[in-house]
Design a protein around this motif. Structure first.
Motif, mmCIF file in Angstrom:
data_model
loop_
_atom_site.group_PDB
_atom_site.id
_atom_site.type_symbol
_atom_site.label_atom_id
_atom_site.label_comp_id
_atom_site.label_asym_id
_atom_site.label_seq_id
_atom_site.Cartn_x
_atom_site.Cartn_y
_atom_site.Cartn_z
ATOM 1 N N ALA A 102 32.564 48.603 39.205
ATOM 2 C CA ALA A 102 33.108 47.268 39.469
ATOM 3 C C ALA A 102 33.340 47.055 40.965
ATOM 4 O O ALA A 102 34.235 46.328 41.370
ATOM 5 C CB ALA A 102 34.420 47.091 38.706
ATOM 6 N N HIS A 132 34.220 40.898 45.960
ATOM 7 C CA HIS A 132 34.449 39.473 45.709
ATOM 8 C C HIS A 132 35.913 39.096 45.961
ATOM 9 O O HIS A 132 36.206 38.048 46.554
ATOM 10 C CB HIS A 132 34.070 39.130 44.266
ATOM 11 C CG HIS A 132 34.437 37.731 43.874
ATOM 12 N ND1 HIS A 132 33.719 36.629 44.289
ATOM 13 C CD2 HIS A 132 35.455 37.246 43.106
ATOM 14 C CE1 HIS A 132 34.280 35.530 43.807
ATOM 15 N NE2 HIS A 132 35.327 35.878 43.086
ATOM 16 N N LEU A 133 36.834 39.973 45.538
ATOM 17 C CA LEU A 133 38.261 39.708 45.731
ATOM 18 C C LEU A 133 38.601 39.647 47.215
ATOM 19 O O LEU A 133 39.307 38.734 47.672
ATOM 20 C CB LEU A 133 39.085 40.806 45.054
ATOM 21 C CG LEU A 133 40.610 40.655 45.117
ATOM 22 C CD1 LEU A 133 41.068 39.414 44.356
ATOM 23 C CD2 LEU A 133 41.288 41.908 44.554
ATOM 24 N N GLU A 177 31.617 45.348 42.940
ATOM 25 C CA GLU A 177 31.389 43.940 43.281
ATOM 26 C C GLU A 177 32.663 43.114 43.117
ATOM 27 O O GLU A 177 32.884 42.150 43.843
ATOM 28 C CB GLU A 177 30.271 43.366 42.406
ATOM 29 C CG GLU A 177 28.881 43.825 42.795
ATOM 30 C CD GLU A 177 28.509 43.358 44.199
ATOM 31 O OE1 GLU A 177 28.863 42.216 44.557
ATOM 32 O OE2 GLU A 177 27.884 44.144 44.933
ATOM 33 N N TYR A 178 33.496 43.508 42.131
ATOM 34 C CA TYR A 178 34.752 42.787 41.937
ATOM 35 C C TYR A 178 35.637 42.949 43.165
ATOM 36 O O TYR A 178 36.234 41.981 43.661
ATOM 37 C CB TYR A 178 35.491 43.303 40.704
ATOM 38 C CG TYR A 178 36.930 42.836 40.638
ATOM 39 C CD1 TYR A 178 37.245 41.530 40.291
ATOM 40 C CD2 TYR A 178 37.978 43.707 40.965
ATOM 41 C CE1 TYR A 178 38.560 41.091 40.268
ATOM 42 C CE2 TYR A 178 39.291 43.279 40.936
ATOM 43 C CZ TYR A 178 39.581 41.971 40.585
ATOM 44 O OH TYR A 178 40.881 41.545 40.574
#
Length: 537
Positions: free
Chosen positions: A201, A207-208, A203-204
């Protein structure tokens, strides 16, 4: 009160010296203009009369150079002093805070933004203001009508910050808040990088971070736009002022109200008037930026957030630690963590207490209550001395080893002593007592080996815990609290640590969810369902 605190935090002798020099420069500017304006009237044209203004102009230039030099020499030193004050305050806080980003933001962003407030920004504002005042006084001396015209034109310059102050301050506040959010988000993502990788995760996390940084970048953009608008209006109005004042001065010369030498003197002083348009809006915008950070720093430094002011040398050891009918509920929660609990630990008789219980049962909360990091809503937590005198427990009376024992980027010796004054024999005895001697023999430089770099990666959890115990032994605390010391140990390491704890000549409170190690405790308590009960084992 806040003004005094700002001065106490950011003021210094250098600031007073800078403001004094700025005053002298403005006085010299006034006399230079006065001398030029009276050539041909009071003074006959001669080499001395010509050289005098040149000398005064050189003196003004040297004064401004000296001010700039002092500003640059002092700015970064002042920033370091402010950072030290913030760090000192954070180290005095008894309350444990999870929001480390607030400290980082204060240390890296706010300290840097606030440090030039008095040394550079206010000095520039005062220097410009005094030069403006000197020019205005000279103008008043030669023509009241001309002074009124100049003041009328200058009023428009004073309106520039008035019209933009609120919007610029709000934008600066938003930028500072989003900066803290970015810092907090980055720390969370870095702490959770293994978790994110295990769930693929990443990418999360990216992105955050991008989401929070976009908000920060947008706030920066909005602040920049407002500063540009303020400066642009000032420059535009400055051009209008330049043309208008030139026309007015020529008109007064033509009407015979002022002489040609007085016109020359006013022309020399014109930058002091146009400063109000060209420079002052930008300086004022910078002052808002500085003051926003300065207020955050001052509010933090002077906050009274559960700080112990007791002198370490006057701290008395604990004979008996007693919790008497203690109740505690976290703010905003209806669930009681503890309800009317009582506990007595005989520190003088070296009680060794093991506290177990389910996850979320209140073990960590109990530690924070004992260490005065949380305050109970009911009941008392007291230290009973050998003579029977009762007092509140001070944080400095108790040694504490957290579950994650911090290893600093320094030598093993400094990691053990934490720069406290202890003898070599005391260090050797503490090392021998906890069983670190064999480990130290494997290090290339023994106690002088830096264990904060690659060697830190090879430290076992058991060795890290033993380093923490040595720290506690060298502090001469009579009570030591250990939070989950067995959590990451293999069975053999857990057994060795338990044996070391049993031999320690001080009282212990050990928090653990494990029991698969040899017995070292004299009392065992179970924390669950907002109560604490002794376990017979």
């Amino acid at each position: 009160m806040k003004t005094l605190r700002i001065w106490h935090t950011f003021g210094s002798f250098v600031v007073i010296l800078l403001w004094f020099l700025a005053t002298l420069v403005s006085i010299v500017e006034f006399f230079m203009a006065k001398m030029i304006g009276t050539i041909g009237q009071t003074y006959q044209l001669s080499l001395g009369v010509i050289l005098s203004p040149i000398f005064l102009s050189l003196l003004i230039g040297f004064g401004r150079f000296l001010i700039a030099r002092l500003q640059q020499l002092s700015r970064f030193k002042n920033e370091q002093v402010i950072q030290e004050k913030v760090l000192t305050k954070s180290l005095k806080l008894n309350t444990l805070r999870d929001d480390k980003s607030n400290f980082i933001n204060l240390l890296t962003v706010d300290s840097k933004n606030a440090s030039p407030m008095l040394i550079i920004t206010m000095t520039s504002l005062i220097a410009g203001g005094l030069s403006f005042l000197a020019a205005l006084v000279y103008c008043l001396m030669i023509s009241l009508k001309l002074t009124i015209c100049v003041l009328f034109l200058c009023l428009f310059g004073l309106l520039i910050p008035k019209l933009n102050t609120k919007g610029l301050k709000n934008a600066q506040d938003r930028q500072q808040n989003f900066s803290g959010t970015v810092q907090r988000s980055l720390l969370q993502i870095l702490d959770a990088r293994i978790l994110l990788a295990s769930f693929q995760a990443q990418e999360y996390g990216l992105h955050l971070f991008k989401s929070h940084y976009n908000n920060f970048a947008n706030a920066q953009y909005q602040t920049g736009i407002k500063r540009i608008i303020m400066n642009s209006i000032g420059i535009g109005m400055g051009f209008v002022f330049d043309i208008s004042i030139l026309a007015v001065e020529l008109l007064f010369v033509g009407l015979g109200n002022i002489s040609i030498t007085q016109y020359a003197a006013i022309s020399i002083l014109t930058p002091s008037f146009t400063w109000l348009f060209y420079s002052m809006p930008g300086i004022y915008a910078e002052l808002i930026r500085n003051s926003t950070s300065a207020l955050r720093v001052v509010d933090f430094i002077y906050s009274s957030d559960n700080i112990s002011h007791q002198n370490h040398s006057s701290i008395k050891s604990i004979a008996i630690l007693k919790l008497d009918h203690v109740s505690f509920t976290y703010p905003g929660s209806n669930k009681k963590v503890f309800q009317n609990i009582s506990l007595k630990i005989n520190v003088k008789d070296v009680d060794k207490v093991l506290i177990t219980g389910p996850s979320g049962g209140g073990k960590s909360t109990l530690v924070k209550l004992i260490m005065n990091q949380l305050q109970p809503q009911a009941g008392t937590i007291t230290n009973i001395a050998e003579n029977g005198a009762k007092s509140l427990v001070e944080n400095q009376q108790i040694g504490y080893i957290p579950q994650k024992n911090e290893i600093f980027d320094d030598t093993l010796l400094n990691n053990l002593t934490l720069d406290r004054k202890v003898t070599s024999s005391e260090i050797a005895a503490a090392i021998q007592r906890v069983g670190l001697t064999d480990f130290i023999k494997t290090l290339p430089q023994g106690l002088e080996t830096n264990i904060g770099n690659n060697i830190n990666r090879n430290l076992s959890s058991g060795q890290t815990q033993k380093i923490g115990i040595v720290r506690a032994l060298l502090s001469n605390r009579s009570l030591l609290i250990m939070d989950e010391p067995f959590a990451n140990l293999d069975p053999e390491s857990a057994k060795n640590l338990a044996q070391a704890l049993k031999k320690l000549p001080l009282s212990l409170i050990v928090i653990s969810h494990r029991l698969d190690f040899s017995r070292f405790w004299t009392k065992h308590y179970l924390v669950q369902s907002n109560t604490i009960e002794e376990v017979n084992s």
